[in-house]
Write an enzyme that holds these catalytic residues in place. Sequence first.
Site, PDB file in Angstrom:
ATOM      1  N   GLU A   1      68.538  94.560  69.405  1.00  0.00           N
ATOM      2  CA  GLU A   1      68.693  94.571  70.268  1.00  0.00           C
ATOM      3  C   GLU A   1      68.456  94.400  71.533  1.00  0.00           C
ATOM      4  OE1 GLU A   1      72.470  96.094  70.398  1.00  0.00           O
ATOM      5  OE2 GLU A   1      72.004  96.582  68.063  1.00  0.00           O
TER       6      GLU A   1
ATOM      7  N   CYS B   1      69.106  98.792  78.996  1.00  0.00           N
ATOM      8  CA  CYS B   1      69.687  97.833  78.955  1.00  0.00           C
ATOM      9  C   CYS B   1      71.414  97.399  79.450  1.00  0.00           C
ATOM     10  CB  CYS B   1      69.399  97.345  76.990  1.00  0.00           C
ATOM     11  SG  CYS B   1      70.111  98.256  76.760  1.00  0.00           S
TER      12      CYS B   1
HETATM   13  P1  NAD Z   1      59.142  95.529  74.236  1.00  0.00           P
HETATM   14  O1  NAD Z   1      59.920  93.953  73.652  1.00  0.00           O
HETATM   15  O2  NAD Z   1      57.893  95.146  74.780  1.00  0.00           O
HETATM   16  O3  NAD Z   1      58.632  96.463  73.095  1.00  0.00           O
HETATM   17  C1  NAD Z   1      59.505  97.127  72.626  1.00  0.00           C
HETATM   18  C2  NAD Z   1      58.618  97.633  70.779  1.00  0.00           C
HETATM   19  O4  NAD Z   1      58.457  96.401  70.751  1.00  0.00           O
HETATM   20  C3  NAD Z   1      57.831  98.944  71.343  1.00  0.00           C
HETATM   21  O5  NAD Z   1      57.816  99.550  70.186  1.00  0.00           O
HETATM   22  C4  NAD Z   1      56.897  97.387  71.157  1.00  0.00           C
HETATM   23  O6  NAD Z   1      54.911  98.186  70.446  1.00  0.00           O
HETATM   24  C5  NAD Z   1      56.724  96.252  69.468  1.00  0.00           C
HETATM   25  N1  NAD Z   1      56.068  95.357  69.903  1.00  0.00           N
HETATM   26  C6  NAD Z   1      56.042  95.061  70.843  1.00  0.00           C
HETATM   27  N2  NAD Z   1      55.191  93.293  70.305  1.00  0.00           N
HETATM   28  C7  NAD Z   1      55.772  93.426  68.946  1.00  0.00           C
HETATM   29  C8  NAD Z   1      55.557  92.204  67.986  1.00  0.00           C
HETATM   30  N3  NAD Z   1      55.217  90.996  68.281  1.00  0.00           N
HETATM   31  N4  NAD Z   1      56.068  92.940  66.613  1.00  0.00           N
HETATM   32  C9  NAD Z   1      56.164  94.024  66.746  1.00  0.00           C
HETATM   33  N5  NAD Z   1      56.936  95.245  66.846  1.00  0.00           N
HETATM   34  C10 NAD Z   1      56.233  94.689  68.679  1.00  0.00           C
HETATM   35  O7  NAD Z   1      60.321  96.014  74.470  1.00  0.00           O
HETATM   36  P2  NAD Z   1      60.130  97.160  76.193  1.00  0.00           P
HETATM   37  O8  NAD Z   1      59.857  96.989  77.757  1.00  0.00           O
HETATM   38  O9  NAD Z   1      59.770  98.567  75.126  1.00  0.00           O
HETATM   39  O10 NAD Z   1      61.316  98.376  76.520  1.00  0.00           O
HETATM   40  C11 NAD Z   1      62.460  97.498  77.200  1.00  0.00           C
HETATM   41  C12 NAD Z   1      63.739  96.320  76.819  1.00  0.00           C
HETATM   42  O11 NAD Z   1      64.099  97.016  76.099  1.00  0.00           O
HETATM   43  C13 NAD Z   1      64.071  95.797  77.667  1.00  0.00           C
HETATM   44  O12 NAD Z   1      64.701  94.779  77.807  1.00  0.00           O
HETATM   45  C14 NAD Z   1      65.405  96.851  77.797  1.00  0.00           C
HETATM   46  O13 NAD Z   1      66.395  95.794  77.714  1.00  0.00           O
HETATM   47  C15 NAD Z   1      65.343  96.344  76.417  1.00  0.00           C
HETATM   48  N6  NAD Z   1      66.033  97.329  75.935  1.00  0.00           N
HETATM   49  C16 NAD Z   1      67.563  96.673  74.980  1.00  0.00           C
HETATM   50  C17 NAD Z   1      68.199  98.117  74.414  1.00  0.00           C
HETATM   51  C18 NAD Z   1      69.769  97.732  73.354  1.00  0.00           C
HETATM   52  O14 NAD Z   1      70.495  98.403  72.857  1.00  0.00           O
HETATM   53  N7  NAD Z   1      70.260  96.311  73.991  1.00  0.00           N
HETATM   54  C19 NAD Z   1      68.352  99.942  74.399  1.00  0.00           C
HETATM   55  C20 NAD Z   1      67.087  99.447  75.051  1.00  0.00           C
HETATM   56  C21 NAD Z   1      66.308  99.099  75.558  1.00  0.00           C
END
Ligand code: NAD
Length: 465
Positions: free
Chosen positions: A226, A260
């Site tokens: 997501e 998002c």
């Molecule tokens: P991010 O991708 O930086 O991090 C998300 C999670 O992934 C964190 O817990 C992080 O520690 C983990 N992570 C980082 N590197 C990783 C790896 N290599 N392997 C596994 N896990 C890893 O995102 P963010 O900055 O925390 O959140 C914002 C983003 O989330 C925005 O793009 C937003 O649109 C999206 N988002 C999407 C939805 C949806 O339902 N589509 C909902 C909320 C947020």
Amino acid sequence: MKIKNPRTGQYYYEIFPPNFEELKDKTNFMRKSQVAWKELGIEFRIKALQDWKVVVEEYKEELIDALCMDTGRKWETVLEVDLVASSIDRWSSISRDFFSITERKTSSIPFIEIEQDYEPYSLVGVISPWNFPLLLSLIDTIPALLAGCAVIVKPSEITPRFIEVLQKTINQVPDLLGILNYIEGGGEIGAGLCKLTDIICFTGSTETGKKVYQLACDNFIPVFLELGGKDAAIVTETADIERATSAILWGSVANAGQSCLSIERIYVHRNIYHQFLSRLVGKANLLKLAYPTVNSGQIGPIISEKQVVIIDNQLEDAFKKGAVLKTGSMKCEELNGGFYCKATILTNVTHDMKVMTEETFGPILPVMAYNSVEEAIKFANITQYGLSGAVFAGTEEEAMKIARKMKCGTVSINDAALTAVMHEGEKNSFNMSGIGGTRMGPSAIKRFIKQKAYLINGQGAKNPW
Ligand code: NAD
């Protein structure tokens, strides 16, 4: 790992992520515990979650305090905590219906009957972001638990303070021992989960989502991604301007645009453009920053420092290419160590500006006029994303004609960002906004089971082949 407070910019919390061996021990223990969890059946699992709901309610204030410190905002936090109970209730009811039915059906071959069964995945890994730390850590966790899986959750390292409080509530429900665990850590722990679990539910950026997809592929496990969005709102010349401006403003600036499903582009029919813009600016000017205290104003701080850089970069790029600021901030402003951005309305925008095609995750509203419905639809579908969108029109019929052509998973009709409050419509993400089955609506539960079919030659009839 040290954690900042988004209101002061100061480090005053620390997390201690497990090492890979500790993570492995934990996941092994959880797999063993899951066997009984599955066998004890749906009513047992519902009862355990209902017990947990009561404990969460007792810790409500402590949870709100922890979440407020990490996110710097209040009302969205209260909403997040309140949604735990309703989510447990809703999924309890859906899963009771889903898992109670085992019926034999006849097949197209008269002497063969079919019985459906299922096997839950043993261990689900949930990796969640910082914008709604509690809600997004639970959105897949609750149905997965009810499906009979054990679940290990790794919330974002940017907003981890609530983990300690929530784990305290879990520890008070003996039936959840070894079944549900929250762990602290950053990307490396998330990557570790991709190696140690049987299915991954990831919510986060498209950039990280691609890495998670790769890791899950190496481990040959299903993955549900997501990801980011760049939601468009289309306003036709017959739309109710009062309604459209209020809904779009809410959909763009709630949670300081850090959702998002925020409206990040607004396309308005040229014949009502000036009238629409003047009402939108008038309403935006009434909104205040949630500063100096968490209870002031409406627009809280930008939670992640990385996001401040992205927002500033997009604004700078837009102004360089000719965008005009109608109201709001030229860049995020620093107030006592925290970073804030006002409800910011831009005009003279073009699709070669980052603010029109890349995810902003801030309270920025670029407004563009369009000449025909075809042009509006073309503009709405122009980005690499396809999460959701909105259409405002004088009649439902007119709006639906446009909505059906939008390449995204949900379209709010004469409203905006409805997926924030309505989780019942089944939907998939389009394009780079995600991959995998719907996380919303009753069939979302199917993501956590492997379906089995018993094909029974009940009459002992000799088959003809
Ligand atoms: P991010 O991708 O930086 O991090 C998300 C999670 O992934 C964190 O817990 C992080 O520690 C983990 N992570 C980082 N590197 C990783 C790896 N290599 N392997 C596994 N896990 C890893 O995102 P963010 O900055 O925390 O959140 C914002 C983003 O989330 C925005 O793009 C937003 O649109 C999206 N988002 C999407 C939805 C949806 O339902 N589509 C909902 C909320 C947020």
